[in-house]
Design an enzyme around this catalytic site. Structure first.
Site, mmCIF file in Angstrom:
data_model
loop_
_atom_site.group_PDB
_atom_site.id
_atom_site.type_symbol
_atom_site.label_atom_id
_atom_site.label_comp_id
_atom_site.label_asym_id
_atom_site.label_seq_id
_atom_site.Cartn_x
_atom_site.Cartn_y
_atom_site.Cartn_z
ATOM 1 N N HIS A 24 1.032 -0.980 0.150
ATOM 2 C CA HIS A 24 0.084 0.511 -0.362
ATOM 3 C C HIS A 24 0.472 1.308 0.380
ATOM 4 O O HIS A 24 0.763 2.221 0.705
ATOM 5 C CB HIS A 24 -1.260 0.090 1.123
ATOM 6 C CG HIS A 24 -0.750 0.369 2.372
ATOM 7 N ND1 HIS A 24 -0.306 0.585 3.120
ATOM 8 C CD2 HIS A 24 -1.189 -1.285 3.159
ATOM 9 C CE1 HIS A 24 0.204 0.381 4.528
ATOM 10 N NE2 HIS A 24 -0.930 -1.571 4.942
ATOM 11 N N HIS A 78 -5.129 -10.139 14.617
ATOM 12 C CA HIS A 78 -5.620 -8.534 13.865
ATOM 13 C C HIS A 78 -6.406 -8.615 12.564
ATOM 14 O O HIS A 78 -6.022 -9.482 11.721
ATOM 15 C CB HIS A 78 -3.816 -8.051 13.284
ATOM 16 C CG HIS A 78 -3.950 -6.957 12.622
ATOM 17 N ND1 HIS A 78 -4.514 -5.686 12.505
ATOM 18 C CD2 HIS A 78 -2.661 -6.163 11.386
ATOM 19 C CE1 HIS A 78 -4.512 -4.935 11.849
ATOM 20 N NE2 HIS A 78 -3.225 -4.595 10.848
ATOM 21 N N GLU A 80 -6.638 -7.156 9.046
ATOM 22 C CA GLU A 80 -5.725 -5.833 7.963
ATOM 23 C C GLU A 80 -5.869 -7.369 7.100
ATOM 24 O O GLU A 80 -5.215 -8.675 7.362
ATOM 25 C CB GLU A 80 -5.020 -5.166 8.062
ATOM 26 C CG GLU A 80 -4.305 -4.479 6.860
ATOM 27 C CD GLU A 80 -3.201 -3.723 7.573
ATOM 28 O OE1 GLU A 80 -3.149 -2.890 8.563
ATOM 29 O OE2 GLU A 80 -3.103 -3.112 5.957
ATOM 30 N N ASP A 82 -3.731 -8.669 5.383
ATOM 31 C CA ASP A 82 -2.968 -9.643 4.883
ATOM 32 C C ASP A 82 -2.704 -9.963 5.598
ATOM 33 O O ASP A 82 -1.521 -11.464 5.263
ATOM 34 C CB ASP A 82 -1.168 -8.465 4.682
ATOM 35 C CG ASP A 82 -0.966 -7.446 6.016
ATOM 36 O OD1 ASP A 82 -2.541 -6.762 6.620
ATOM 37 O OD2 ASP A 82 -0.137 -7.005 6.701
ATOM 38 N N HIS A 145 -1.190 -1.648 15.184
ATOM 39 C CA HIS A 145 -2.095 -0.641 14.436
ATOM 40 C C HIS A 145 -3.029 0.360 14.263
ATOM 41 O O HIS A 145 -3.501 0.909 13.527
ATOM 42 C CB HIS A 145 -0.902 0.208 13.067
ATOM 43 C CG HIS A 145 -1.267 -0.543 12.219
ATOM 44 N ND1 HIS A 145 -1.506 0.359 11.150
ATOM 45 C CD2 HIS A 145 -1.526 -1.807 12.017
ATOM 46 C CE1 HIS A 145 -1.560 -1.077 9.843
ATOM 47 N NE2 HIS A 145 -1.424 -2.107 10.927
ATOM 48 N N ASP A 164 1.639 -6.790 13.903
ATOM 49 C CA ASP A 164 2.746 -6.407 12.799
ATOM 50 C C ASP A 164 3.792 -5.972 14.196
ATOM 51 O O ASP A 164 4.793 -5.059 13.046
ATOM 52 C CB ASP A 164 1.456 -4.924 12.812
ATOM 53 C CG ASP A 164 0.904 -5.300 11.495
ATOM 54 O OD1 ASP A 164 0.954 -6.289 9.868
ATOM 55 O OD2 ASP A 164 -0.585 -5.274 11.152
ATOM 56 N N TYR A 192 10.455 -0.503 8.703
ATOM 57 C CA TYR A 192 8.584 -1.168 8.351
ATOM 58 C C TYR A 192 8.611 0.222 9.528
ATOM 59 O O TYR A 192 7.128 0.645 9.670
ATOM 60 C CB TYR A 192 8.847 -2.026 9.218
ATOM 61 C CG TYR A 192 7.359 -2.616 9.279
ATOM 62 C CD1 TYR A 192 7.262 -3.787 8.202
ATOM 63 C CD2 TYR A 192 7.017 -2.940 10.790
ATOM 64 C CE1 TYR A 192 6.136 -4.537 9.107
ATOM 65 C CE2 TYR A 192 5.996 -3.592 10.787
ATOM 66 C CZ TYR A 192 5.098 -4.007 10.478
ATOM 67 O OH TYR A 192 4.347 -5.028 11.006
ATOM 68 N N HIS A 225 5.115 -10.438 9.643
ATOM 69 C CA HIS A 225 5.464 -10.110 8.922
ATOM 70 C C HIS A 225 7.346 -9.925 9.432
ATOM 71 O O HIS A 225 8.036 -9.902 9.889
ATOM 72 C CB HIS A 225 6.041 -8.977 8.349
ATOM 73 C CG HIS A 225 4.180 -8.516 8.019
ATOM 74 N ND1 HIS A 225 4.224 -8.874 7.058
ATOM 75 C CD2 HIS A 225 3.757 -7.403 8.804
ATOM 76 C CE1 HIS A 225 2.567 -8.472 6.860
ATOM 77 N NE2 HIS A 225 2.313 -7.706 7.394
HETATM 78 FE FE1 FEO Z 1 -1.649 -4.220 9.692
HETATM 79 FE FE2 FEO Z 1 0.714 -6.624 8.169
HETATM 80 O O1 FEO Z 1 -1.310 -5.593 8.423
#
Ligand code: FEO
Length: 395
Positions: A24, A78, A80, A82, A145, A164, A192, A225
């Site tokens: 993004h 989370h 989101e 991904d 986040h 994250d 990051y 990640h």
């Molecule tokens: Fe907030 Fe890796 O997604």
């Protein structure tokens, strides 16, 4: 497939996204991973899922360790996409599994995937789930986040799974910090932090202090990640504390763009003035360097100088993009200066200063403006501008 074991009964079942280069808008030159973990004890728990396009690979990895019928819990740290976009597929396969999320996580799951997720069971900070000898303890981390964000802590194994937080966009065939180049790992962790977590600095400091006060020992940090921290998990925790505190050195970042090289020439003269004072300087021309690279350089800089030519009485569009990006990230404690060139009416420097002041930035005034092409006198002014900024941050 090679089984990746964090501790007995705790396995990595994530996927490696070798080729993602744009997350993004954040340029991810080294790819990324979406980490999910399977915990096997008397009960079986899956912690997070992965991006939908990798769901087949996740299914394969889980199948090599257990049957979907045996999964008792799916924990969603989370929402989101991904981390959750393969959840609807996985939840259908793991039909006996209870899905667990924070209250805001449940709301977000329903908003993303519909009313099937009414069945999600919610947890709050301090709640525990026994899965045999192992215990999962949950810690809500709202706005770290997203509002739904949550950490899962494996009590007996002393593993923190903070989703994250503490991650890096780094694709690697290796999974642990003691297996990869430490410089590359810390560089990606800083990129990051700068591009995702910088605006949340006060919350990060408070959350880390809260976790420390809980007295929970951490032997491993397994983010969602990149690489898992097992050699020295406090290294990344301490780095987050430093970044969140705004730790910076005598360094100035000059971010600019140019049409006919006037602003470029000014940027170079300013950089000479900064270097003349013994202060480190980095020049980044937008269109050659993405916003995410500029932001990373700014993380440990005390001052940022931004240069733009004037185009139709406005700042150049790349500078507009950069200022939108950086004001959203709310960097704290930097000194900002502005410079640029124009042909007749001007406007770029004025517009940039207005934008910076509106964002609450500490602006050094006046900026430096040059009509058409800088002459010797103009370049002297630019050099002195650089010197003044360097002297100010050294003071
Ligand atoms: Fe907030 Fe890796 O997604």
């Amino acid at each position: 497939m090679v089984k990746v074991t964090l501790k007995d009964g705790v396995y990595w079942v994530g996927v490696i996204d070798w080729n993602i280069r744009d997350f993004h808008g954040y340029v991810t030159n080294r790819g990324s991973t979406y980490n999910a973990y399977l915990i096997q004890d008397e009960k079986t728990a899956l912690i997070d899922t992965v991006k939908k396009e990798f769901s087949d690979e996740l299914i394969q990895k889980i199948t090599e360790l257990t049957s979907f019928d045996s999964i008792d819990y799916i924990v969603v740290n989370h929402v989101e996409m991904d981390h959750s976009s393969s959840l609807p597929i996985i939840a259908k396969l793991a039909k006996n599994a209870k899905i667990i999320a924070s209250v805001r996580g449940k709301e977000a799951l329903i908003d993303h995937y519909g009313s099937d997720f009414d069945r999600v069971e919610t947890v709050k900070t301090g709640d525990e789930l026994k899965v045999g000898k192992k215990t999962l303890r949950f810690v809500e981390a709202p706005m770290l986040h997203w509002p739904d964000s949550m950490f899962t802590y494996l009590v007996e194994d002393k593993i923190l799974m903070p989703n994250d937080a503490f991650g890096q966009h780094l694709a690697s065939s290796k999974r642990f910090d003691d297996e990869v180049d430490e410089h590359v790992l810390m560089e990606e962790a800083a990129i990051y932090y700068a591009n995702i977590l910088m605006p949340l600095a006060p919350l990060i400091t408070r959350k880390i202090q809260e976790v420390i006060q809980m007295g929970i020992p951490i032997e491993m940090i397994a983010p969602s990640h990149g690489i898992i921290w097992r050699k020295d998990p406090m290294k990344i925790v301490n780095s987050y504390m430093n970044w969140s505190a705004g730790a910076a050195k005598n360094k100035v970042v000059v971010v600019f763009d140019t049409m006919w090289h006037s602003t470029d020439t000014m940027a170079r003269a300013i950089a000479d003035g900064i270097a003349n004072q013994g202060v480190e300087v980095k020049l980044l021309k937008l269109r050659s360097s993405p916003n995410s690279e500029a932001v990373t350089e700014i993380l440990d800089a005390k001052a940022v100088l931004v240069g733009s030519p004037t185009l139709n009485n406005q700042m150049f569009p790349t500078l507009s993009s950069f200022l939108t990006y950086i004001t959203g990230l709310k960097p704290k404690g930097k000194l900002w200066g502005f410079f640029g060139s124009y042909g007749w009416g001007g406007g770029a420097v004025r517009n940039m200063i207005e934008t910076a002041k509106k964002a609450g930035f500490d602006v050094y005034e006046p900026g430096v403006e040059v009509k058409y092409v800088p002459d010797g006198e103009d370049l002297k002014k630019c050099f002195e501008f650089g010197q003044q900024i360097a002297q100010k941050i050294k003071a």
